[in-house]
Design an enzyme around this catalytic site. Sequence first.
Site, PDB file in Angstrom:
ATOM      1  N   GLU A 148      34.051  50.467  42.251  1.00 46.50           N
ATOM      2  CA  GLU A 148      33.239  49.686  41.318  1.00 46.50           C
ATOM      3  C   GLU A 148      32.561  48.521  42.015  1.00 46.50           C
ATOM      4  O   GLU A 148      33.119  47.912  42.922  1.00 46.50           O
ATOM      5  CB  GLU A 148      34.131  49.091  40.231  1.00 46.50           C
ATOM      6  CG  GLU A 148      34.709  50.129  39.332  1.00 46.50           C
ATOM      7  CD  GLU A 148      34.980  49.585  37.933  1.00 46.50           C
ATOM      8  OE1 GLU A 148      35.563  50.307  37.149  1.00 46.50           O
ATOM      9  OE2 GLU A 148      34.588  48.435  37.638  1.00 46.50           O
ATOM     10  N   CYS A 202      29.792  41.336  42.613  1.00 44.28           N
ATOM     11  CA  CYS A 202      31.240  41.370  42.804  1.00 44.28           C
ATOM     12  C   CYS A 202      31.552  42.682  43.504  1.00 44.28           C
ATOM     13  O   CYS A 202      31.330  43.755  42.941  1.00 44.28           O
ATOM     14  CB  CYS A 202      31.910  41.286  41.437  1.00 44.28           C
ATOM     15  SG  CYS A 202      33.690  41.418  41.499  1.00 44.28           S
ATOM     16  N   CYS A 240      44.134  49.326  44.896  1.00 42.08           N
ATOM     17  CA  CYS A 240      44.781  48.169  45.528  1.00 42.08           C
ATOM     18  C   CYS A 240      46.287  48.394  45.548  1.00 42.08           C
ATOM     19  O   CYS A 240      46.866  48.785  44.544  1.00 42.08           O
ATOM     20  CB  CYS A 240      44.463  46.885  44.758  1.00 42.08           C
ATOM     21  SG  CYS A 240      45.201  45.419  45.518  1.00 42.08           S
ATOM     22  N   CYS A 261      49.631  43.847  41.100  1.00 46.18           N
ATOM     23  CA  CYS A 261      49.802  42.695  40.204  1.00 46.18           C
ATOM     24  C   CYS A 261      49.855  43.183  38.755  1.00 46.18           C
ATOM     25  O   CYS A 261      49.126  44.094  38.367  1.00 46.18           O
ATOM     26  CB  CYS A 261      48.663  41.696  40.385  1.00 46.18           C
ATOM     27  SG  CYS A 261      48.581  41.087  42.073  1.00 46.18           S
ATOM     28  N   CYS A 272      46.636  43.294  36.298  1.00 47.93           N
ATOM     29  CA  CYS A 272      45.367  43.738  36.872  1.00 47.93           C
ATOM     30  C   CYS A 272      45.227  45.260  36.784  1.00 47.93           C
ATOM     31  O   CYS A 272      46.113  45.987  37.238  1.00 47.93           O
ATOM     32  CB  CYS A 272      45.303  43.293  38.331  1.00 47.93           C
ATOM     33  SG  CYS A 272      43.899  43.964  39.224  1.00 47.93           S
ATOM     34  N   GLY A 275      40.650  45.824  45.060  1.00 44.16           N
ATOM     35  CA  GLY A 275      41.251  45.729  46.384  1.00 44.16           C
ATOM     36  C   GLY A 275      41.551  44.335  46.867  1.00 44.16           C
ATOM     37  O   GLY A 275      41.077  43.343  46.314  1.00 44.16           O
ATOM     38  N   GLU A 276      42.370  44.283  47.903  1.00 40.83           N
ATOM     39  CA  GLU A 276      42.776  43.021  48.513  1.00 40.83           C
ATOM     40  C   GLU A 276      42.053  42.896  49.861  1.00 40.83           C
ATOM     41  O   GLU A 276      42.416  43.586  50.825  1.00 40.83           O
ATOM     42  CB  GLU A 276      44.309  43.017  48.658  1.00 40.83           C
ATOM     43  CG  GLU A 276      44.876  41.900  49.505  1.00 40.83           C
ATOM     44  CD  GLU A 276      44.294  40.537  49.200  1.00 40.83           C
ATOM     45  OE1 GLU A 276      44.315  40.104  48.040  1.00 40.83           O
ATOM     46  OE2 GLU A 276      43.805  39.903  50.150  1.00 40.83           O
ATOM     47  N   SER A 279      38.207  36.483  47.921  1.00 37.97           N
ATOM     48  CA  SER A 279      39.351  36.161  47.061  1.00 37.97           C
ATOM     49  C   SER A 279      40.582  36.949  47.510  1.00 37.97           C
ATOM     50  O   SER A 279      40.514  38.156  47.704  1.00 37.97           O
ATOM     51  CB  SER A 279      39.000  36.516  45.616  1.00 37.97           C
ATOM     52  OG  SER A 279      40.112  36.340  44.771  1.00 37.97           O
ATOM     53  N   SER A 336      44.349  33.480  44.914  1.00 36.28           N
ATOM     54  CA  SER A 336      44.831  33.792  43.565  1.00 36.28           C
ATOM     55  C   SER A 336      46.273  33.335  43.427  1.00 36.28           C
ATOM     56  O   SER A 336      47.187  33.992  43.910  1.00 36.28           O
ATOM     57  CB  SER A 336      44.741  35.306  43.326  1.00 36.28           C
ATOM     58  OG  SER A 336      43.391  35.687  43.258  1.00 36.28           O
ATOM     59  N   LEU A 337      46.466  32.222  42.759  1.00 40.21           N
ATOM     60  CA  LEU A 337      47.794  31.616  42.645  1.00 40.21           C
ATOM     61  C   LEU A 337      48.514  32.136  41.399  1.00 40.21           C
ATOM     62  O   LEU A 337      49.593  32.679  41.480  1.00 40.21           O
ATOM     63  CB  LEU A 337      47.621  30.105  42.567  1.00 40.21           C
ATOM     64  CG  LEU A 337      48.666  29.236  43.217  1.00 40.21           C
ATOM     65  CD1 LEU A 337      48.918  29.633  44.652  1.00 40.21           C
ATOM     66  CD2 LEU A 337      48.221  27.781  43.140  1.00 40.21           C
ATOM     67  N   HIS A 338      47.907  31.896  40.240  1.00 41.44           N
ATOM     68  CA  HIS A 338      48.351  32.461  38.954  1.00 41.44           C
ATOM     69  C   HIS A 338      49.684  31.971  38.433  1.00 41.44           C
ATOM     70  O   HIS A 338      50.097  32.335  37.341  1.00 41.44           O
ATOM     71  CB  HIS A 338      48.389  33.993  38.992  1.00 41.44           C
ATOM     72  CG  HIS A 338      47.101  34.612  39.421  1.00 41.44           C
ATOM     73  ND1 HIS A 338      45.879  34.117  39.051  1.00 41.44           N
ATOM     74  CD2 HIS A 338      46.848  35.691  40.197  1.00 41.44           C
ATOM     75  CE1 HIS A 338      44.931  34.860  39.576  1.00 41.44           C
ATOM     76  NE2 HIS A 338      45.483  35.814  40.284  1.00 41.44           N
ATOM     77  N   CYS A 356      36.712  40.431  35.471  1.00 39.76           N
ATOM     78  CA  CYS A 356      37.779  40.325  36.454  1.00 39.76           C
ATOM     79  C   CYS A 356      39.015  41.068  35.980  1.00 39.76           C
ATOM     80  O   CYS A 356      39.449  40.899  34.848  1.00 39.76           O
ATOM     81  CB  CYS A 356      38.217  38.883  36.634  1.00 39.76           C
ATOM     82  SG  CYS A 356      36.947  37.849  37.233  1.00 39.76           S
TER      83      CYS A 356
END
Length: 336
Positions: A89, A102, A109, A113, A116, A156-157, A186, A209-211, A328
């Site tokens: 995407e 984006c 990924c 998480c 997500c 993805g990371e 990110s 990305s802390l969250h 997101c």
Amino acid sequence: MVALLGLSQPELKEWVQQQGQPAYRGQQLHQWIYQKGARSLGDITVFPKQWRESMAEVAIGRSSIYYRSQAGDETVKYLLKLADNQIIEAVGIPTEKRLTVCVSSQVGCPMGCDFCATGKGGFKRNLAAHEIVDQVLTVQEDFGRRVSNVVFMGMGEPLLNTENVLVALRSLNEDVGIGQRNMTVSTVGIRHRILELAEHKLQVTLAVSLHASNQVLREKLIPSALRYPLDELMAECREYVKITGRRLTFEYILLAGVNDLPEHAEELAELMRGFQCHVNLIPYNPINEVDYQRPSKDRIYQFVKVLEEYNVAVSVRYSRGLEADAACGQLRAMKS
Ligand code: SAH
Ligand code: SF4
């Protein structure tokens, strides 16, 4: 060689010379693949016919648009089909002054998480540099206007694919013409990789990305936090700021009743103390697999207020593209 996209002008010059052509053809090739949208060498009409035909098998590295869906706010989600039929995407987000893309950095990924959609869908493979650059060119062509900003916030990371991401960043900057400062990578945080990135002294923005405001909570949301604890991540972030002199962005998804209480805001403010940073709050976008809720406007406001009282620079990012499942965390390679 996999594909030509992602190669610099000197590299393309060298390549055409290896094919027995004069160096200036490298310059032409550069212009045709990055500016004129050539999809195959056969398209490049300034090249001698015989050479074009003999090179027909060489891939430029373009994907095809498999599906396109537009939200009411003009955000467009693309499903792109790659050479091996994998689907990824990309999202185009226009405003009057900007066109932001984006981009995805992996097919799926592996980080898993909990909030997500990409993480819930599993992992296939890393993207090659040309597959990242292609996403930007595809959106640019479809919108018929120049892309001004790129954010690595798709599937993805990125820091699990640092090598290819770095090649793509170089190419997007020098070949496509997007300023480094207009690009954001990110990451959820991979041990040592933030420092590795710092060594490259890029001008791109790093978003972490802390969250969660503490280790216990973060482990519940982000499985990899078990292996790479919050205090280590924060130490690496501090080092990153020291090395690069650049301000960091911290992303914090807001999940009602989970991490959005005033005490979380206070704890977060404490973590940010003395840090050159900006906190980006992202109200949760719903996905099917889990039943988290987005907090009310009032709760979000309360959270912001606490951070402001502690002098933390904060903004709330209301994701666009919700109707197209393009916001997101909603990205997965499925038609919606
Ligand atoms: N893997 C990287 C980059 C891709 S995710 C990372 O995690 O940072 C990009 C952003 O979308 C991250 O900040 C991520 O936490 C956020 N996100 C993921 N799922 C979301 C959801 N359901 N609602 C809102 N934001 C989400
Ligand atoms: Fe991967 Fe980022 Fe989604 Fe986590 S939030 S699963 S790291 S894409």
